[in-house]
Design a protein around this motif. Structure first.
Motif, short mmCIF file in Angstrom:
data_model
loop_
_atom_site.label_atom_id
_atom_site.label_comp_id
_atom_site.label_asym_id
_atom_site.label_seq_id
_atom_site.Cartn_x
_atom_site.Cartn_y
_atom_site.Cartn_z
N ILE A 88 4.15 -9.66 -9.31
CA ILE A 88 4.46 -8.33 -9.82
C ILE A 88 3.20 -7.77 -10.49
O ILE A 88 2.56 -8.45 -11.31
N TYR A 89 2.87 -6.55 -10.14
CA TYR A 89 1.69 -5.90 -10.70
C TYR A 89 2.12 -4.67 -11.50
O TYR A 89 3.17 -4.07 -11.25
N SER A 90 1.26 -4.31 -12.41
CA SER A 90 1.48 -3.11 -13.23
C SER A 90 0.36 -2.12 -12.94
O SER A 90 -0.83 -2.47 -13.06
N MET A 91 0.73 -0.92 -12.56
CA MET A 91 -0.26 0.13 -12.30
C MET A 91 -0.09 1.22 -13.35
O MET A 91 1.01 1.76 -13.52
N GLU A 92 -1.17 1.56 -14.03
CA GLU A 92 -1.17 2.54 -15.11
C GLU A 92 -2.10 3.68 -14.74
O GLU A 92 -3.22 3.46 -14.25
N ILE A 121 0.83 -1.20 0.00
CA ILE A 121 0.00 0.00 0.00
C ILE A 121 0.87 1.25 0.00
O ILE A 121 0.61 2.24 -0.69
N SER A 122 1.94 1.20 0.81
CA SER A 122 2.83 2.35 0.88
C SER A 122 3.49 2.64 -0.46
O SER A 122 3.66 3.80 -0.85
N GLU A 123 3.84 1.58 -1.19
CA GLU A 123 4.46 1.77 -2.50
C GLU A 123 3.47 2.37 -3.50
O GLU A 123 3.82 3.25 -4.30
N ILE A 124 2.22 1.90 -3.41
CA ILE A 124 1.19 2.49 -4.28
C ILE A 124 0.99 3.96 -3.94
O ILE A 124 0.88 4.83 -4.82
N GLU A 125 0.96 4.25 -2.63
CA GLU A 125 0.76 5.64 -2.20
C GLU A 125 1.90 6.54 -2.65
O GLU A 125 1.67 7.66 -3.13
N ALA A 126 3.13 6.04 -2.57
CA ALA A 126 4.26 6.86 -3.00
C ALA A 126 4.21 7.15 -4.49
O ALA A 126 4.50 8.28 -4.93
N THR A 127 3.85 6.13 -5.25
CA THR A 127 3.75 6.34 -6.71
C THR A 127 2.66 7.34 -7.05
O THR A 127 2.85 8.23 -7.90
N CYS A 128 1.51 7.21 -6.39
CA CYS A 128 0.40 8.12 -6.68
C CYS A 128 0.75 9.55 -6.26
O CYS A 128 0.39 10.51 -6.95
N ARG A 129 1.41 9.68 -5.10
CA ARG A 129 1.80 11.03 -4.67
C ARG A 129 2.75 11.67 -5.68
O ARG A 129 2.68 12.87 -5.96
N GLN A 130 3.67 10.86 -6.25
CA GLN A 130 4.61 11.39 -7.24
C GLN A 130 3.87 11.85 -8.49
O GLN A 130 4.16 12.91 -9.04
N TRP A 131 2.89 11.05 -8.94
CA TRP A 131 2.12 11.43 -10.14
C TRP A 131 1.29 12.68 -9.88
O TRP A 131 1.15 13.53 -10.75
N LEU A 132 0.72 12.76 -8.66
CA LEU A 132 -0.07 13.94 -8.32
C LEU A 132 0.81 15.19 -8.27
O LEU A 132 0.41 16.28 -8.71
N ALA A 133 1.99 15.03 -7.74
CA ALA A 133 2.88 16.18 -7.64
C ALA A 133 3.38 16.64 -9.01
O ALA A 133 3.53 17.84 -9.27
N ASP A 146 -7.13 10.77 -29.14
CA ASP A 146 -6.37 11.95 -29.53
C ASP A 146 -5.77 12.69 -28.33
O ASP A 146 -4.80 13.43 -28.49
N ASN A 147 -6.34 12.48 -27.14
CA ASN A 147 -5.99 13.35 -26.03
C ASN A 147 -5.69 12.59 -24.74
O ASN A 147 -5.70 13.18 -23.67
N ILE A 148 -5.45 11.30 -24.80
CA ILE A 148 -5.25 10.49 -23.60
C ILE A 148 -3.82 9.96 -23.59
O ILE A 148 -3.32 9.45 -24.60
N TYR A 149 -3.18 10.07 -22.43
CA TYR A 149 -1.82 9.59 -22.22
C TYR A 149 -1.81 8.67 -21.00
O TYR A 149 -2.75 8.69 -20.18
N LYS A 150 -0.74 7.91 -20.87
CA LYS A 150 -0.63 7.03 -19.71
C LYS A 150 0.83 6.93 -19.27
O LYS A 150 1.75 7.07 -20.07
N VAL A 151 0.98 6.72 -17.94
CA VAL A 151 2.28 6.40 -17.36
C VAL A 151 2.14 5.07 -16.64
O VAL A 151 1.04 4.69 -16.20
N LYS A 152 3.25 4.39 -16.48
CA LYS A 152 3.20 3.03 -15.96
C LYS A 152 4.27 2.85 -14.89
O LYS A 152 5.36 3.41 -14.98
N SER A 153 3.91 2.04 -13.86
CA SER A 153 4.85 1.74 -12.79
C SER A 153 4.66 0.28 -12.38
O SER A 153 3.51 -0.23 -12.36
#
Length: 959
Positions: A82-86, A37-49, A67-74
């Protein structure tokens, strides 16, 4: 020893204490799930920032489907998995419209940005129910810690079902749950109708009601239907044209109302040479209804019978030919054949004579026979018949000619040589051997026309040579003139033979005439008909047609002068009338302008020979007279005949005024009162210029030798027999590369002129490209026009690049023509589609078509106005008899008998958050209207696949 033993005992005690510490369970430390959970939270905080802009700089990936949608992956690790969060996000703050390209989850649940977490496995979905719940819980806790409202989704079940479960924190009030699933087989019939779908949605929240049709629920409804035109077969195209013709009978266009049409481009200018594939395969029409509130299933049944014309929006999307923007060379057109002609030009330097490419004795003939095929004699005969078919009416060579066409030194598209070049493009796949065979037979046919004095077809008989065209076209124009002169001489000879008997009958009367003047008069009377015929052809515009002019002279010799005047007038021949008030130097008589022969016609190479001679020997009076000897002698003879008693100075005053230096200005214009003629100063005062007065002047020598003959009795300056044979010798002995150079120039110009005749409406982009094409051709073909090409020249590569440019423009023009003929009544549609595609296609026009990136597809959606709907509706013609096999399950909302190929519906329920039990602990002032239930359905029905067609159901519930 004692000390060492004590030390050992101390170490053993410490080891035992360490073992006791390791086995101690300290619950204050984080578990693996908490670390996850902490790793998910850290990744989300980084994306939000970072935010969307910073994420783009860090390498966010753009989705091809949107035309207007992008994605990042971790990547995240939890225990052994191993999970992939997009993270999917948009760069614009505006919520995308339903008609835009959306991600499936955006479309289904109405969200803007979201997370997707999935295992890195072969299936990519979570197959275990406890696992998906655990993942959602972990993401939900992490997002709550970040104070983020992002929804999160987990793919579940079988991948083919495209099922998801999701969750979204809505602050401190409530949480939204998402569930999505897909029915992929055995779809119930009732779900193919709006009434059944409505009842399905109501059943999600009306659990205790057995009969939904008897109760009222305020359900919000959005519906979008997609229609598709039938395959672009010929019967369907004829029906569309008939519908357009009936709706706009006042609209006229050549060939568009042909009831016997066999192909879409039968009346297009290029159809004479090849048939093009229609670049427009069809159209998708997306019809969208505005949001409605439905309270019963009966209203849904009524809505299913509603006409698409009642919808709020009509959006048109063209379906273009797949290889339109990325051909691999499989399309046949002018550009592909011009490329083959350029290859033939490159090979033309391998032999000095055209016959070498045909002769079996040529050392390279085996290679030619194996790689280059000659069409059978029947094809050759058909081509020659088409070329030399005599048309009673000559075509207009300047009709629909581009303003820059004459900058290319070729031949007009309707001329004989241009038609030969166009036929060569398609004769034997345009190889050098086939071109040589066709040229030999072409010249042989031209010789037959010469020997039989038959006029050449497709060549204007206006007696002039267009020096702006290629040399072969000039030679053919010259030959056509020679054939005409030859026919005239033959007809005159036959007339003379026919009048021989009448001439012998009058011989006795002619013998009685003894005076010279009488003999001249009798001879003139005999040839009067012939003279008048030739004089009428030679009469220049603006000259006085009178052959005699009466005047009076001085009183001292009035009678003598009157007698002389009558005598001179009786032998004056070939006069076009007096020249103002000019008088002869030796006789006080008016100077008459004679009828003269036209200057001999010359082709470009003849002019170049004369210029070369002048450059070699220098320009002088005598040398110029030698070059113009025949013409000068003819004009002097005619002048003597029109002005009996004239001297050399009189001729110079009329023919070359700058070589006569006047002491006093001569009176301008004839005297209105003939009695005042005696007061005119005579003889005129003046003298010859220095160059004309030099001893041994060649002009005076020609004057002395010139006989007194009017133009009608002179030998023609143009010898048709001699010039005709010289032209045929040139055509029969020209080198292959000289022929191919002129063929390439003419073929490019004729092909472009043919395409330029296409009616594509007022498309400014197409006009610009055609202008640029002509300018590019003129600059690229210039080395061929001045004979600067060699077998090692870089011009061949330039010509090959020109073929690529030509192909780009040709494809754009065919698309423009196809769009224009469909939307002739509403040109805004064709202009908008073409302009959008032009901007899409423009970046590829600087490279070869083989290098075009075909992964990117053209996608355009155009909203239609009310007055444009009927024209688009006519494109959906009712199925004909040969299309009766298209049996479909009825889904309602027919458009001219056509069912929608795709029906998308969004059902939703809206509640006030303060009025339901989910918000019992919420503040009283919270009055937000929230979407509590949502269902998105996407159904298709095609042919007999109704029961197997997919139906996707997605629901949102509030907790």
């Amino acid at each position: 020893m004692a000390s060492s033993s004590k030390a050992n005992l101390a170490e053993q005690d410490e080891g035992e204490e360490a073992e006791e510490i390791e086995h101690f369970n300290d619950f204050t430390l984080a578990s693996s799930w908490e670390r996850f959970i902490s790793e998910i939270e850290a990744t989300c905080r980084q994306w939000l920032a970072d935010g969307p802009k910073r994420l783009l700089e860090k390498g966010a990936v753009h989705l091809d489907s949107s035309d207007n949608i992008y994605k990042v992956k971790s990547e995240l690790k939890n225990a052994a998995k191993i999970y992939s969060m997009e993270y999917y996000f948009e760069i614009s703050g505006k919520i995308a419209d339903w008609n835009c390209t959306l991600h499936d989850l955006q479309l289904c649940f109405g969200v803007k940005e979201f997370l997707v977490i999935s295992p890195q496995s072969a299936s990519g979905v979570v197959l275990d129910a406890p696992e998906d719940t655990k993942l959602l819980s972990a993401v939900s806790i992490a997002l709550a810690n970040c104070s983020s409202l992002w929804p999160a989704f987990v793919p579940v079940h079988d991948p083919s079902r495209k099922a998801f479960i999701g969750i979204q924190n809505m602050g401190t009030i409530f949480t939204r749950r998402f569930e999505a699933d897909r029915i992929g087989s055995q779809v119930p019939i009732k779900f193919m109708h709006l009434e059944g779908l409505y009842e399905l949605f109501v059943s999600k929240f009306a659990y205790c009601m057995s009969d939904h049709s008897m109760h009222l629920f305020r359900v919000h409804l959005l519906m979008k239907l997609t229609y598709q035109t039938l395959p672009n077969d010929e019967d369907n195209y004829d029906d569309i044209q008939e519908a357009d013709t009936e709706s706009a009978k006042s609209e006229t266009s050549p060939g568009c109302d042909n009831p016997n049409r066999k192909h879409w481009d039968d009346d297009c200018p290029w159809n004479e040479w090849y048939s093009a594939e229609d670049p427009v395969m069809g159209f998708d029409l997306v019809v969208t209804w505005s949001e409605k509130v439905v309270e019963s299933s009966l209203e849904m049944a009524e809505m299913e019978n509603a006409s698409p014309h009642e919808a709020e929006k009509w959006i048109l999307a063209p379906n273009l030919y797949p290889n339109l923007d990325g051909s691999k060379g499989d399309r046949i057109g002018f550009a592909s054949q011009l490329h083959l002609l350029v290859n033939a030009l490159e090979m033309s330097f391998e032999a000095p004579f055209i016959e070498d490419f045909v002769s079996v004795e040529n050392p390279g003939s085996d290679n030619l026979e194996s790689t280059m095929v000659i069409p059978p004699p029947t094809v050759l005969d058909r081509v020659l018949k088409d070329l030399f078919l005599e048309d009673p009416q000559l075509p207009d060579f300047a009709k629909d000619e581009h303003k820059s066409s004459r900058a290319i030194k070729g031949a007009p598209v309707e001329s004989l040589f241009a038609q030969f070049c166009l036929h060569s493009l398609w004769f034997g796949n345009c190889n050098i051997r086939a071109i040589s065979v066709l040229w030999i037979e072409f010249v042989r046919e031209i010789r037959w026309h010469w020997e039989e004095s038959q006029p050449l077809p497709k060549i204007p008989a206006n007696g002039s040579i267009d020096l702006a065209t290629c040399l072969i076209n000039q030679k053919l124009q010259m030959l056509a003139i020679c054939i005409g002169k030859k026919r005239e001489l033959n007809e005159e000879f036959e007339d003379c033979i026919g009048t021989k008997d009448n001439a012998s009958a009058n011989m006795e009367k002619m013998q009685e005439v003894t005076k010279v003047g009488d003999e001249s008069s009798s001879f003139h009377a005999q040839s009067q008909a012939f003279d008048e015929k030739r004089d009428s052809l030679l009469t220049p515009e603006g000259f006085n047609g009178s052959k005699t002019v009466e005047s009076k002279f001085s009183a001292n010799a009035q009678d003598v002068h009157s007698a002389d005047k009558s005598t001179l007038d009786s032998i004056r021949r070939g006069s076009a009338g007096p020249v103002g008030s000019m008088k002869l130097l030796k006789l006080c008589q008016s100077l008459h302008a004679p009828f003269t022969q036209s200057a001999p016609l010359m082709t470009e190479d003849m002019h170049e020979e004369r210029l070369h001679a002048i450059e070699t020997f220098g320009f002088s009076c005598n040398f110029s007279a030698q070059l113009e000897r025949e013409t000068l002698s003819s004009d002097m003879s005619a002048f003597k005949a029109a002005n009996p008693g004239a001297v050399f100075e009189d001729f110079i005053r009329w023919y070359s005024p700058r070589d006569w230096e006047n002491d006093e200005s001569e009176a301008k214009g004839p005297s209105t009162d003939l009695t005042e003629g005696m007061n005119i100063d005579w003889p005129p005062q003046g003298r010859l210029s220095r160059r004309m007065s030099e001893s041994g002047n060649f002009w005076r020598k020609i004057w002395d030798e010139a006989p007194i003959l009017p133009a009608s009795e002179q030998k023609p300056l143009l010898d048709p027999n001699r010039e005709g044979e010289k032209i045929l010798h040139y055509l029969e002995t020209m080198q292959p590369h000289q022929l191919l150079e002129q063929m390439v120039c003419t073929a490019f110009r004729a092909s472009a002129d043919t395409l330029n005749q296409t009616n594509y409406g007022s498309l400014k982009e197409m006009d610009t490209k055609m202008d640029q094409l002509y300018l590019t051709m003129a600059s690229t073909l210039r080395p061929l026009q001045v004979n600067l090409l060699s077998n090692t020249s870089d011009t061949i590569e330039d010509l090959q690049r020109l073929c690529v440019v030509f192909e780009h423009v040709e494809k754009l023009l065919i698309l423009a023509a196809s769009l224009h003929r469909r939307f002739r009544q509403v040109p805004r549609i064709s202009e908008a589609i073409f302009s959008n595609y032009y901007n899409f296609y423009l970046p590829t026009m600087g490279i070869g078509l083989a290098d075009v990136d075909t992964q990117k597809e053209f996608d355009m959606k155009l909203q239609l106005s009310q007055n444009e709907r009927q024209v688009v509706s006519n494109m959906f013609t009712p199925p004909t008899a040969n299309q009766s096999w298209r049996k479909v399950l009825s889904m309602g909302n027919h458009l001219n008998g056509h069912e929608p190929i795709l029906r998308e519906i969004i059902f939703s329920m809206h509640d006030n958050a303060s009025d339901n039990h989910y918000a019992s602990s919420s503040p009283r002032d919270y009055q937000q209207d929230t979407e509590t239930y949502r269902m998105y359905t996407c159904g298709t029905s095609n042919d007999l696949r109704g029961l197997l067609s997919p139906l996707r159901m997605l629901a949102i519930e509030c907790h």
